[in-house]
Design a protein around this motif. Sequence first.
Motif, PDB file in Angstrom:
ATOM      1  N   LEU A 153      87.278 121.400 131.506  1.00  0.00           N
ATOM      2  CA  LEU A 153      86.619 121.760 130.250  1.00  0.00           C
ATOM      3  C   LEU A 153      85.358 120.940 130.037  1.00  0.00           C
ATOM      4  O   LEU A 153      84.388 121.407 129.435  1.00  0.00           O
ATOM      5  N   ARG A 154      85.359 119.698 130.522  1.00  0.00           N
ATOM      6  CA  ARG A 154      84.156 118.874 130.441  1.00  0.00           C
ATOM      7  C   ARG A 154      83.034 119.494 131.270  1.00  0.00           C
ATOM      8  O   ARG A 154      81.870 119.503 130.869  1.00  0.00           O
ATOM      9  N   GLN A 155      83.400 120.042 132.422  1.00  0.00           N
ATOM     10  CA  GLN A 155      82.430 120.749 133.255  1.00  0.00           C
ATOM     11  C   GLN A 155      81.877 121.963 132.512  1.00  0.00           C
ATOM     12  O   GLN A 155      80.667 122.252 132.547  1.00  0.00           O
ATOM     13  N   LEU A 156      82.756 122.675 131.814  1.00  0.00           N
ATOM     14  CA  LEU A 156      82.334 123.824 131.018  1.00  0.00           C
ATOM     15  C   LEU A 156      81.357 123.394 129.928  1.00  0.00           C
ATOM     16  O   LEU A 156      80.325 124.045 129.705  1.00  0.00           O
ATOM     17  N   ALA A 157      81.657 122.294 129.241  1.00  0.00           N
ATOM     18  CA  ALA A 157      80.765 121.794 128.195  1.00  0.00           C
ATOM     19  C   ALA A 157      79.399 121.448 128.764  1.00  0.00           C
ATOM     20  O   ALA A 157      78.361 121.771 128.171  1.00  0.00           O
ATOM     21  N   ASP A 158      79.388 120.803 129.922  1.00  0.00           N
ATOM     22  CA  ASP A 158      78.113 120.441 130.547  1.00  0.00           C
ATOM     23  C   ASP A 158      77.302 121.679 130.901  1.00  0.00           C
ATOM     24  O   ASP A 158      76.069 121.698 130.744  1.00  0.00           O
ATOM     25  N   MET A 159      77.973 122.732 131.370  1.00  0.00           N
ATOM     26  CA  MET A 159      77.268 123.965 131.710  1.00  0.00           C
ATOM     27  C   MET A 159      76.694 124.633 130.458  1.00  0.00           C
ATOM     28  O   MET A 159      75.573 125.153 130.477  1.00  0.00           O
ATOM     29  N   LEU A 196      75.852 123.120 127.632  1.00  0.00           N
ATOM     30  CA  LEU A 196      74.749 122.300 127.150  1.00  0.00           C
ATOM     31  C   LEU A 196      73.500 122.506 127.998  1.00  0.00           C
ATOM     32  O   LEU A 196      72.375 122.493 127.485  1.00  0.00           O
ATOM     33  N   ALA A 197      73.687 122.711 129.307  1.00  0.00           N
ATOM     34  CA  ALA A 197      72.558 122.914 130.202  1.00  0.00           C
ATOM     35  C   ALA A 197      71.931 124.292 130.033  1.00  0.00           C
ATOM     36  O   ALA A 197      70.710 124.458 130.172  1.00  0.00           O
ATOM     37  N   ASP A 198      72.742 125.303 129.707  1.00  0.00           N
ATOM     38  CA  ASP A 198      72.225 126.671 129.576  1.00  0.00           C
ATOM     39  C   ASP A 198      72.979 127.393 128.450  1.00  0.00           C
ATOM     40  O   ASP A 198      73.846 128.229 128.711  1.00  0.00           O
ATOM     41  N   PRO A 199      72.661 127.064 127.196  1.00  0.00           N
ATOM     42  CA  PRO A 199      73.397 127.657 126.067  1.00  0.00           C
ATOM     43  C   PRO A 199      73.190 129.159 125.916  1.00  0.00           C
ATOM     44  O   PRO A 199      73.951 129.823 125.211  1.00  0.00           O
ATOM     45  N   TRP A 254      83.679 127.409 119.392  1.00  0.00           N
ATOM     46  CA  TRP A 254      83.092 126.215 120.030  1.00  0.00           C
ATOM     47  C   TRP A 254      81.655 126.485 120.461  1.00  0.00           C
ATOM     48  O   TRP A 254      80.756 125.690 120.224  1.00  0.00           O
ATOM     49  N   ARG A 255      81.446 127.655 121.071  1.00  0.00           N
ATOM     50  CA  ARG A 255      80.097 128.014 121.542  1.00  0.00           C
ATOM     51  C   ARG A 255      79.158 128.269 120.358  1.00  0.00           C
ATOM     52  O   ARG A 255      77.989 127.887 120.393  1.00  0.00           O
ATOM     53  N   ARG A 256      79.658 128.931 119.319  1.00  0.00           N
ATOM     54  CA  ARG A 256      78.813 129.164 118.138  1.00  0.00           C
ATOM     55  C   ARG A 256      78.404 127.843 117.498  1.00  0.00           C
ATOM     56  O   ARG A 256      77.277 127.697 117.004  1.00  0.00           O
ATOM     57  N   GLN A 257      79.337 126.887 117.490  1.00  0.00           N
ATOM     58  CA  GLN A 257      79.020 125.563 116.942  1.00  0.00           C
ATOM     59  C   GLN A 257      77.847 124.940 117.699  1.00  0.00           C
ATOM     60  O   GLN A 257      76.940 124.368 117.095  1.00  0.00           O
ATOM     61  N   LEU A 258      77.864 125.068 119.018  1.00  0.00           N
ATOM     62  CA  LEU A 258      76.770 124.540 119.821  1.00  0.00           C
ATOM     63  C   LEU A 258      75.460 125.257 119.492  1.00  0.00           C
ATOM     64  O   LEU A 258      74.409 124.620 119.349  1.00  0.00           O
ATOM     65  N   HIS A 259      75.500 126.565 119.343  1.00  0.00           N
ATOM     66  CA  HIS A 259      74.289 127.325 119.044  1.00  0.00           C
ATOM     67  C   HIS A 259      73.700 126.920 117.694  1.00  0.00           C
ATOM     68  O   HIS A 259      72.467 126.820 117.555  1.00  0.00           O
ATOM     69  N   GLU A 280      65.950 132.727 122.659  1.00  0.00           N
ATOM     70  CA  GLU A 280      66.182 131.699 123.672  1.00  0.00           C
ATOM     71  C   GLU A 280      67.628 131.209 123.687  1.00  0.00           C
ATOM     72  O   GLU A 280      68.026 130.501 124.611  1.00  0.00           O
ATOM     73  N   LEU A 281      68.412 131.580 122.679  1.00  0.00           N
ATOM     74  CA  LEU A 281      69.844 131.288 122.703  1.00  0.00           C
ATOM     75  C   LEU A 281      70.647 132.476 123.222  1.00  0.00           C
ATOM     76  O   LEU A 281      71.877 132.452 123.206  1.00  0.00           O
TER      77      LEU A 281
END
Length: 281
Positions: free
Chosen positions: A163-169, A171-174, A209-214, A234-235
């Motif tokens: 899941l940490r790998q997923l978070a990094d991906m 963050l790198a390409d939202p 989780w993804r919407r929170q990042l956006h 761009e999102l």
Amino acid sequence: MKTAKADLMVNKTKDVDEVPRNVVALSATSVTKDWEFARHQHRKAQLIYSVRGIIRCEVEDGVWIVPPLCAVWIPGDLLHSARGSGECYCLFVEPAAVENLPKTCCTISVSPLLRELLLRATEIPELYALGGSEERLIATLLDELVMAPVEDFYFPMPRDPRLRQLADMLLADPAEKITKGDWASRIGMSERSMSRYMSSEVGMSFGRWRRQLHVMIALQRLSKGESVQLVALELGYENASGFVTMFRKVVGKPPARYLFERTTLETASVPTIILPDHGEA
């Protein structure tokens, strides 16, 4: 890039634990470019407030992007890094100074009174007199800090390596537009397992989780003057309408209204707190 004033404040944060007072307040009022505090920790808890612009704070368990009129609270002894721009104010607080301070990293809303108390605290001596008006001001500041509402602006980081790998991906390409099943395949999990782990580790669904990042990325970019249309595209949204709908679902109001209300409050006139000039001991 950091200015000399920002470097000076970074150096001073290393010494705050040695100051025999409940609160130490520092400011970098001449910082005009981006500033960054590398990963570090201190025994005292810390509040970081930026008069204008966005603060980004990272700890092991999450990323906080703090909008205008908010501050990030970092408990003592917690390893963290932070970056932002503009005038930055830091408050360092002894963990036992007052009860009911937050025990975890969080974003808090800064009222006009709390803001004025914070700014005024940076003007009093580091070794302020005990038992006098300056100590009473600090006590009032701590009372306001305890009552400050906690805002839900953070991106929780899971501990599971996949899941940490997923978070990094993310963050790198939202803006990446693939299905939840495809994301699961990328990290070597089934969609059901990923959903179960997400709920357990970050307390929300993958979509939430993804919407929170956006929302966090949008706040960072919109506060710099970028248009809603540009940020939406761009999102990965097909149009501004879809992005605004998502933002309203998470925050409770559309982005233009949210930022307008923040800016209006930020520039509102508030009374200045003036200490009596009679040097109480």
